[in-house]
Design an enzyme around this catalytic site. Structure first.
Site, PDB file in Angstrom:
ATOM      1  N   HIS A 127       0.811  -1.219   0.000  1.00 49.61           N
ATOM      2  CA  HIS A 127       0.000   0.000   0.000  1.00 49.61           C
ATOM      3  C   HIS A 127       0.847   1.274   0.000  1.00 49.61           C
ATOM      4  O   HIS A 127       0.335   2.358  -0.246  1.00 49.61           O
ATOM      5  CB  HIS A 127      -0.990  -0.001   1.179  1.00 49.61           C
ATOM      6  CG  HIS A 127      -0.398   0.236   2.525  1.00 49.61           C
ATOM      7  ND1 HIS A 127      -0.142  -0.775   3.434  1.00 49.61           N
ATOM      8  CD2 HIS A 127      -0.027   1.375   3.148  1.00 49.61           C
ATOM      9  CE1 HIS A 127       0.353  -0.262   4.541  1.00 49.61           C
ATOM     10  NE2 HIS A 127       0.442   1.045   4.393  1.00 49.61           N
ATOM     11  N   ASP A 157       0.284  -7.723   1.526  1.00 50.10           N
ATOM     12  CA  ASP A 157       0.624  -6.306   1.646  1.00 50.10           C
ATOM     13  C   ASP A 157       2.128  -6.089   1.715  1.00 50.10           C
ATOM     14  O   ASP A 157       2.626  -5.289   2.506  1.00 50.10           O
ATOM     15  CB  ASP A 157      -0.061  -5.664   2.864  1.00 50.10           C
ATOM     16  CG  ASP A 157       0.017  -4.131   2.826  1.00 50.10           C
ATOM     17  OD1 ASP A 157       0.167  -3.579   1.723  1.00 50.10           O
ATOM     18  OD2 ASP A 157      -0.058  -3.492   3.901  1.00 50.10           O
ATOM     19  N   GLY A 228       3.123   6.745   8.105  1.00 50.43           N
ATOM     20  CA  GLY A 228       4.513   6.929   7.689  1.00 50.43           C
ATOM     21  C   GLY A 228       5.408   5.808   8.176  1.00 50.43           C
ATOM     22  O   GLY A 228       6.488   5.584   7.637  1.00 50.43           O
ATOM     23  N   ASN A 229       4.959   5.077   9.217  1.00 49.97           N
ATOM     24  CA  ASN A 229       5.706   3.915   9.689  1.00 49.97           C
ATOM     25  C   ASN A 229       5.537   2.714   8.764  1.00 49.97           C
ATOM     26  O   ASN A 229       6.323   1.759   8.823  1.00 49.97           O
ATOM     27  CB  ASN A 229       5.255   3.494  11.092  1.00 49.97           C
ATOM     28  CG  ASN A 229       6.034   4.164  12.198  1.00 49.97           C
ATOM     29  OD1 ASN A 229       5.479   4.947  12.963  1.00 49.97           O
ATOM     30  ND2 ASN A 229       7.322   3.866  12.296  1.00 49.97           N
ATOM     31  N   SER A 230       4.513   2.740   7.917  1.00 53.12           N
ATOM     32  CA  SER A 230       4.237   1.600   7.042  1.00 53.12           C
ATOM     33  C   SER A 230       5.470   1.227   6.228  1.00 53.12           C
ATOM     34  O   SER A 230       6.085   2.081   5.585  1.00 53.12           O
ATOM     35  CB  SER A 230       3.087   1.928   6.084  1.00 53.12           C
ATOM     36  OG  SER A 230       1.874   2.006   6.760  1.00 53.12           O
ATOM     37  N   GLY A 286      -6.922 -26.004   0.088  1.00 55.42           N
ATOM     38  CA  GLY A 286      -8.175 -26.193  -0.645  1.00 55.42           C
ATOM     39  C   GLY A 286      -9.362 -26.369   0.272  1.00 55.42           C
ATOM     40  O   GLY A 286     -10.178 -27.281   0.093  1.00 55.42           O
TER      41      GLY A 286
END
Length: 489
Positions: A127, A157, A228-230, A286
């Site tokens: 992201h 992510d 901003g830490n992402s 599955g």
């Protein structure tokens, strides 16, 4: 003699204690020089970890350029009337729609990343980089680089980007499986525009699932993180990477207690796949299901009593046809309790183990049926039900050239968007019978307005459970047509 011994014995004891203290001090000194881990019950010095980790964490600036887009807007009959005396009577007003071109504003954002190799590979969140036209990476020493995306995975992510550099300060990667609840950790990143920020906390929990991504097994920590830490680093007291900070839990949008990081056990596999294949090779059993405790609780609310012989594990609600579980004769109502002898108590733990596997890998699966344990060996498959390597398809597979339709054609055909096929070469389009001039409007129920839209839907379909493009559109005569194009032979 007895009196003499009474004097000598304390002296001997004192000497022994002195030697013991000296030996302890020497051992402690040796330990502290090799590792900053404190003795049990003693405070931890986190300066070592911060010094080790800070040079490896980078600031990422995301830039999305301004674009012109055609959009449909609801008509205002009064404004139309004043701008065009006949507009309100000839279809542009009275609650109808209009086609307008709008200039989207230039967008910028910031995040963090972690250098994982000296030649410039950087891990961050999907992201942080998704939709970027430009990525600018700033190192801890303020050197700037342009970065390109090697690959990204929305399901976990995670994204892998690269800058052109040498002898960069790569972080040491530790095994997140070795982390323990209560262990000290540091979050390193660039929150709220404050570069090179370090916060401390402990591991609050492991294998957390929040329902935000397709595959989740978060490390939960009370080290403060904010916007901003992402993509930044979660490190242990030795300054080794144990997770990639991904999100915070908050009702206000800012830090209010807990942050969540993607463990390196998942990250390592994703990075290896993105480097080698360009997409993640995802292994699945599955099944569809969830935590057995949640299922039992839901049954209780309906006044039903259920006893599986365990309250830990993954309840199987559905077995997918042609999947690994179906091959092993697993059934609805079974409860998975272990893989390769490792207990799994909830879905997040199962996802973390599977995220480290590839289609074709063999595992030992233990499950409960009628309160009895059974163990079977299964071969994991991909979401398409095979053990083959799945690769991202690009526009070349279609064998065509495309352009956005002109205003004149939109007006002529009474449509507001579409992508025109201007040339057909050897490829999937020709095999399906699509010819030059055909206007693509929708693929797999997604509106296709730009070449980027087309590229995105082709890429997503190629790695999905059903790698087929269901195309809707029309010819220049206005005749509508539908095609199904399989992306695999």
């Amino acid at each position: 003699m007895k009196k003499i011994w009474n004097y000598i014995l304390p002296a001997v004891c004192l000497v022994a204690i002195a030697f013991s203290v000296a030996a302890f001090n020497k051992a402690t000194a040796a330990t502290s020089s090799a590792s900053p881990v404190a003795a049990v019950g003693q405070p931890v010095d986190l300066t070592y970890a911060a010094d080790k980790a800070l040079p490896s964490v980078v600031h990422i600036k995301f830039v999305q350029n301004s674009k012109v887009q055609t959009v449909e807007v609801q008509s205002d009959p009064f404004s139309d009337f004043f701008s065009d005396p006949f507009g309100g009577f000839f279809g542009r007003g009275n609650g109808g729609t209009q086609k307008r071109q709008v200039q989207t504003p230039k967008r910028q954002g910031t995040g963090s990343g972690v250098i994982i190799s000296a030649d410039g590979y950087i891990v961050t969140n999907n992201h942080v980089v998704s939709g970027a036209d430009e990525l600018i990476v700033t190192l801890n020493d303020n050197k700037e680089f342009s970065a390109r995306v090697i690959g990204a995975d929305k399901t976990t992510d995670l994204a892998l980007i690269k800058i052109e550099g040498k002898q960069l300060p790569a972080i040491t990667i530790a095994n997140s499986d070795d982390l323990k609840v209560g262990e000290w950790v540091l979050a390193v990143g660039n929150p709220l525009g404050l570069n090179n920020t370090v916060t401390a906390g402990i591991v609050s929990a492991k294998a957390r699932s929040l329902g935000a991504n397709g595959v989740e097994s978060f490390i939960q920590t009370d080290a403060a993180i904010n916007q901003g830490n992402s993509g930044g680093a979660l490190v242990n007291v030795r300054g080794e990477l144990v997770g990639i900070n991904a999100m915070l839990y908050s009702q206000t949008g800012s830090y209010s207690g807990y942050g969540f990081a993607i463990p390196t056990a998942i990250m390592n596999k994703v990075v290896a796949d993105l480097k080698q294949y360009g997409t993640v090779q995802r292994a699945v059993i599955g099944i569809q299901g969830g935590d057995v405790k949640n299922f039992v609780d839901a049954q209780k609310e309906d006044g039903k009593e259920v006893d599986f012989g365990t309250m830990e594990g993954i309840y199987i609600d559905k077995v997918i046809d042609d999947g690994a579980a179906a091959d092993a004769d697993l059934k609805k109502g079974d409860v998975i309790v272990a893989i390769d002898g490792q207990n799994v108590t909830r879905m997040a733990e199962l996802q973390e183990i599977l995220a480290q596997k590839r289609p074709g890998d063999k595992v030992s699966l233990t499950y409960m049926r009628d309160k009895k344990k059974h163990t079977v060996n299964i071969t994991l498959k991909n979401e398409q039900g095979t053990t083959k390597v799945v690769k991202n398809a690009d526009l070349d597979i279609l064998g065509g050239n495309f352009r956005e339709i002109s205003k004149e054609k939109m007006s002529q055909l009474n449509i507001s968007y579409g992508l025109e096929v201007i040339k057909v070469n050897k490829g999937k389009l020709a095999e399906a019978g699509i010819s030059r001039g055909f206007i693509i409007q929708k693929i797999n129920d997604e509106s296709i307005k730009t070449i980027d839209d087309l590229q995105k839907v082709v890429k997503e379909a190629s790695t999905s459970k059903e790698p087929v493009l269901y195309i809707q559109g029309l010819y220049p005569t206005g005749r509508k047509a539908y095609f199904a194009i399989p992306l695999q032979d």
